[in-house]
Design a protein around this motif. Structure first.
Motif, PDB file in Angstrom:
ATOM      1  N   SER A 181      22.835 -27.674  19.166  1.00 18.48           N
ATOM      2  CA  SER A 181      22.584 -27.633  17.418  1.00 18.48           C
ATOM      3  C   SER A 181      21.293 -26.635  17.000  1.00 18.48           C
ATOM      4  CB  SER A 181      22.451 -29.053  17.093  1.00 18.48           C
ATOM      5  OG  SER A 181      23.380 -29.703  17.438  1.00 18.48           O
ATOM      6  N   ALA A 182      21.448 -26.015  16.034  1.00 16.52           N
ATOM      7  CA  ALA A 182      20.352 -25.229  15.255  1.00 16.52           C
ATOM      8  C   ALA A 182      19.251 -26.016  15.060  1.00 16.52           C
ATOM      9  CB  ALA A 182      20.904 -24.256  14.347  1.00 16.52           C
ATOM     10  N   GLN A 183      18.176 -25.915  15.088  1.00 16.66           N
ATOM     11  CA  GLN A 183      17.016 -26.776  14.799  1.00 16.66           C
ATOM     12  C   GLN A 183      15.771 -26.174  13.906  1.00 16.66           C
ATOM     13  OE1 GLN A 183      15.945 -28.424  18.906  1.00 16.66           O
ATOM     14  NE2 GLN A 183      16.703 -30.350  17.811  1.00 16.66           N
ATOM     15  N   ARG A 184      15.977 -24.961  13.486  1.00 17.01           N
ATOM     16  CA  ARG A 184      15.215 -24.264  12.686  1.00 17.01           C
ATOM     17  C   ARG A 184      16.003 -23.327  11.659  1.00 17.01           C
ATOM     18  NH1 ARG A 184      11.090 -20.234  15.660  1.00 17.01           N
ATOM     19  NH2 ARG A 184      13.223 -19.500  16.033  1.00 17.01           N
ATOM     20  N   LEU A 185      15.466 -23.540  10.450  1.00 18.47           N
ATOM     21  CA  LEU A 185      16.253 -22.673   9.142  1.00 18.47           C
ATOM     22  C   LEU A 185      16.320 -21.204   9.536  1.00 18.47           C
ATOM     23  CD1 LEU A 185      14.992 -24.764   6.137  1.00 18.47           C
ATOM     24  CD2 LEU A 185      17.290 -24.418   6.730  1.00 18.47           C
TER      25      LEU A 185
ATOM     26  N   ASP B 155      22.625 -22.553   1.447  1.00 22.46           N
ATOM     27  CA  ASP B 155      23.698 -23.072   2.145  1.00 22.46           C
ATOM     28  C   ASP B 155      23.329 -24.055   3.084  1.00 22.46           C
ATOM     29  OD1 ASP B 155      25.418 -21.704   0.490  1.00 22.46           O
ATOM     30  OD2 ASP B 155      25.342 -19.926   1.998  1.00 22.46           O
ATOM     31  N   ALA B 156      22.015 -24.111   3.425  1.00 23.90           N
ATOM     32  CA  ALA B 156      21.635 -24.976   4.591  1.00 23.90           C
ATOM     33  C   ALA B 156      20.406 -25.867   4.372  1.00 23.90           C
ATOM     34  CB  ALA B 156      21.376 -23.766   5.903  1.00 23.90           C
ATOM     35  N   LYS B 157      20.097 -26.916   5.096  1.00 16.62           N
ATOM     36  CA  LYS B 157      18.893 -27.654   4.961  1.00 16.62           C
ATOM     37  C   LYS B 157      18.383 -28.130   6.203  1.00 16.62           C
ATOM     38  CE  LYS B 157      21.260 -31.947   3.092  1.00 16.62           C
ATOM     39  NZ  LYS B 157      21.373 -32.838   2.190  1.00 16.62           N
ATOM     40  N   LEU B 158      17.216 -28.264   6.217  1.00 14.01           N
ATOM     41  CA  LEU B 158      16.652 -29.067   7.617  1.00 14.01           C
ATOM     42  C   LEU B 158      16.559 -30.503   7.362  1.00 14.01           C
ATOM     43  CD1 LEU B 158      15.537 -28.665  10.486  1.00 14.01           C
ATOM     44  CD2 LEU B 158      13.255 -28.237   9.365  1.00 14.01           C
TER      45      LEU B 158
ATOM     46  N   ILE C 237      32.532 -24.659   8.627  1.00 16.78           N
ATOM     47  CA  ILE C 237      31.723 -25.947   9.007  1.00 16.78           C
ATOM     48  C   ILE C 237      31.756 -26.650   7.648  1.00 16.78           C
ATOM     49  CG2 ILE C 237      29.579 -24.640   8.081  1.00 16.78           C
ATOM     50  CD1 ILE C 237      27.894 -26.397  10.217  1.00 16.78           C
ATOM     51  N   SER C 238      31.714 -27.997   7.760  1.00 13.42           N
ATOM     52  CA  SER C 238      32.065 -28.827   6.510  1.00 13.42           C
ATOM     53  C   SER C 238      30.591 -29.231   6.101  1.00 13.42           C
ATOM     54  CB  SER C 238      33.094 -29.925   6.877  1.00 13.42           C
ATOM     55  OG  SER C 238      34.165 -29.581   6.860  1.00 13.42           O
ATOM     56  N   THR C 239      30.197 -29.917   4.770  1.00 10.93           N
ATOM     57  CA  THR C 239      29.268 -30.163   4.299  1.00 10.93           C
ATOM     58  C   THR C 239      28.611 -31.511   5.328  1.00 10.93           C
ATOM     59  OG1 THR C 239      30.137 -29.964   2.166  1.00 10.93           O
ATOM     60  CG2 THR C 239      28.272 -31.242   2.253  1.00 10.93           C
ATOM     61  N   ASP C 240      27.217 -31.145   5.235  1.00 12.84           N
ATOM     62  CA  ASP C 240      26.452 -32.206   6.179  1.00 12.84           C
ATOM     63  C   ASP C 240      26.485 -32.253   7.614  1.00 12.84           C
ATOM     64  OD1 ASP C 240      25.063 -32.895   3.816  1.00 12.84           O
ATOM     65  OD2 ASP C 240      26.818 -34.781   3.252  1.00 12.84           O
ATOM     66  N   LEU C 241      27.510 -31.093   8.159  1.00 10.74           N
ATOM     67  CA  LEU C 241      27.668 -31.204   9.436  1.00 10.74           C
ATOM     68  C   LEU C 241      26.496 -30.346  10.049  1.00 10.74           C
ATOM     69  CD1 LEU C 241      31.502 -31.029  10.344  1.00 10.74           C
ATOM     70  CD2 LEU C 241      29.665 -33.021  10.365  1.00 10.74           C
ATOM     71  N   PRO C 242      25.948 -30.558  11.413  1.00 11.26           N
ATOM     72  CA  PRO C 242      24.873 -29.464  11.867  1.00 11.26           C
ATOM     73  C   PRO C 242      25.648 -27.954  12.242  1.00 11.26           C
ATOM     74  CG  PRO C 242      24.956 -31.622  12.986  1.00 11.26           C
ATOM     75  CD  PRO C 242      26.202 -31.535  12.288  1.00 11.26           C
ATOM     76  N   PHE C 243      24.567 -27.188  12.038  1.00  7.22           N
ATOM     77  CA  PHE C 243      25.167 -25.635  12.523  1.00  7.22           C
ATOM     78  C   PHE C 243      25.245 -25.700  14.237  1.00  7.22           C
ATOM     79  CE2 PHE C 243      24.234 -24.752   8.099  1.00  7.22           C
ATOM     80  CZ  PHE C 243      25.157 -24.100   7.818  1.00  7.22           C
ATOM     81  N   MET C 244      25.929 -25.238  14.974  1.00  5.43           N
ATOM     82  CA  MET C 244      26.033 -24.845  16.232  1.00  5.43           C
ATOM     83  C   MET C 244      25.436 -23.479  16.420  1.00  5.43           C
ATOM     84  SD  MET C 244      26.342 -27.948  17.335  1.00  5.43           S
ATOM     85  CE  MET C 244      26.367 -27.505  19.089  1.00  5.43           C
ATOM     86  N   ALA C 245      24.458 -23.334  17.460  1.00  5.95           N
ATOM     87  CA  ALA C 245      24.180 -21.916  17.650  1.00  5.95           C
ATOM     88  C   ALA C 245      25.081 -20.877  18.058  1.00  5.95           C
ATOM     89  CB  ALA C 245      22.928 -21.946  18.584  1.00  5.95           C
ATOM     90  N   ALA C 246      26.087 -21.431  18.953  1.00  7.86           N
ATOM     91  CA  ALA C 246      27.353 -20.833  19.671  1.00  7.86           C
ATOM     92  C   ALA C 246      28.130 -20.164  18.367  1.00  7.86           C
ATOM     93  CB  ALA C 246      28.045 -21.480  20.510  1.00  7.86           C
TER      94      ALA C 246
END
Length: 318
Positions: free
Chosen positions: A216-220, A201-204, A232-241
């Motif tokens: 923004s999350a910066q590690r898988l 579900d996630a890629k770096l 969250i939608s496709t290709d949007l960054p995950f937020m740590a919060a």
């Protein structure tokens, strides 16, 4: 019957010894060529001289339109028995091609500029880049020289050299701007509130630095296995919060309460009054006594209660 009479008879068929039937020559209205030359067979069929070279073929990705007058001149020059029946006849000779990919050019330019101070993770934005067109089957050989990089502005320039079988080599000056990037973990599909992020579900990726918001999350490893507080939608960054440790106890779930104390351990049924992750604290109502106590979530559907904690409050009996 004599020979003269035979020739005068209606419908008589005369086959003279030693004379073969003439081959019919036809015009090709459209031909695809991959060679550097046009041959007679690309224009006319049935000539018996198809391998004879007429002239140079178009550049890859281009075509020639040969009108009736030119066709007639070619036929005369190469002794082809063909004449146009109208001035509208023509033949189109097309040479297919493919554009050099921008990605291939960028990687060669990057290799040239890295030794000049270009950051390894910078994105190269090319200005007015028109890729050369190559033959379909050609494997391009690329190199770059004469690179220049200005760290303060990010501006760069270099000469790109493109060589491939079937076309002359091309030298082109390419300029552009290097843009700073930053790592970010983005969603590969749309996820809903409460979903637990799986490895698929996630890629770096590397994004332009201005697109990576603080937080923004910066590690898988900071994303995979976590539960979403917001969709969250496709290709949007995950937020740590927006990420939390997954709940193993759901609100209003019936749980097994393991009550422990010095020299004693017993179990009873309770109802979780809030959700909790593994190791999280939550309020649980004992279904027998109706007392509400604090517990620790230790496994899906199981909580631990310490005897020394005492009740938080007593629930009103219904």
């Amino acid at each position: 019957m004599n020979r003269r009479l035979l020739l005068l008879l209606p419908g008589a068929l005369l086959v003279l010894p030693g004379r073969a039937r003439a081959q019919v020559v036809a015009l090709r209205s459209h031909s695809l060529v991959e060679d550097q030359v046009i041959r007679v067979a690309d224009i006319f069929e049935g000539t018996g001289k198809g391998d004879v070279v007429v002239g140079a073929s178009p550049n890859p990705g281009q075509r020639y339109v040969i009108e009736a007058a030119q066709l007639s001149a070619i036929a005369r020059r190469f002794n082809v028995d063909w004449r146009p029946t109208s001035g509208a006849e023509r033949s189109v000779i097309e040479r297919p091609g493919r554009a050099l990919s921008r990605e291939a050019a960028v990687e060669v330019l990057r290799a040239e500029l890295l030794g000049l101070g270009l950051p390894a993770d910078a994105e190269l934005e090319l200005a007015a880049f028109t890729p050369p067109i190559l033959p379909l089957s050609a494997i391009p050989r690329l190199s770059a020289e004469g690179g220049h990089y200005e760290a303060s502005s990010g501006r760069f320039a270099a000469t790109l050299i493109v060589m491939a079988d079937g076309v002359p080599s091309t030298r082109m000056r390419v300029a552009g701007r290097a843009i700073a990037t930053a790592p970010a973990v983005v969603a590969t599909r749309r996820l809903a509130v409460g979903d637990v992020v799986g490895p698929e579900d996630a890629k770096l990726v590397q994004l332009r630095a201005e697109r990576v918001r603080p937080g923004s999350a910066q590690r898988l490893e900071d994303v995979v296995g976590m539960q979403l507080r917001r969709p969250i939608s496709t290709d949007l960054p995950f937020m740590a919060a927006d990420l939390t440790v997954p709940h193993i106890i759901a609100k209003n779930e019936t749980v097994t309460m393991i009550v422990e104390g010095p020299g004693i351990s017993l179990t009873t049924q309770g109802r979780a009054l809030e959700a909790a992750p593994r190791g999280g604290r939550l309020s649980v109502m004992n279904l027998s006594s109706r007392n509400v106590v604090e517990a620790e979530a230790i496994a899906p559907g199981r909580v631990r209660v310490s005897l020394g904690a005492g009740p938080i409050r007593s629930a009103q009996r219904s």
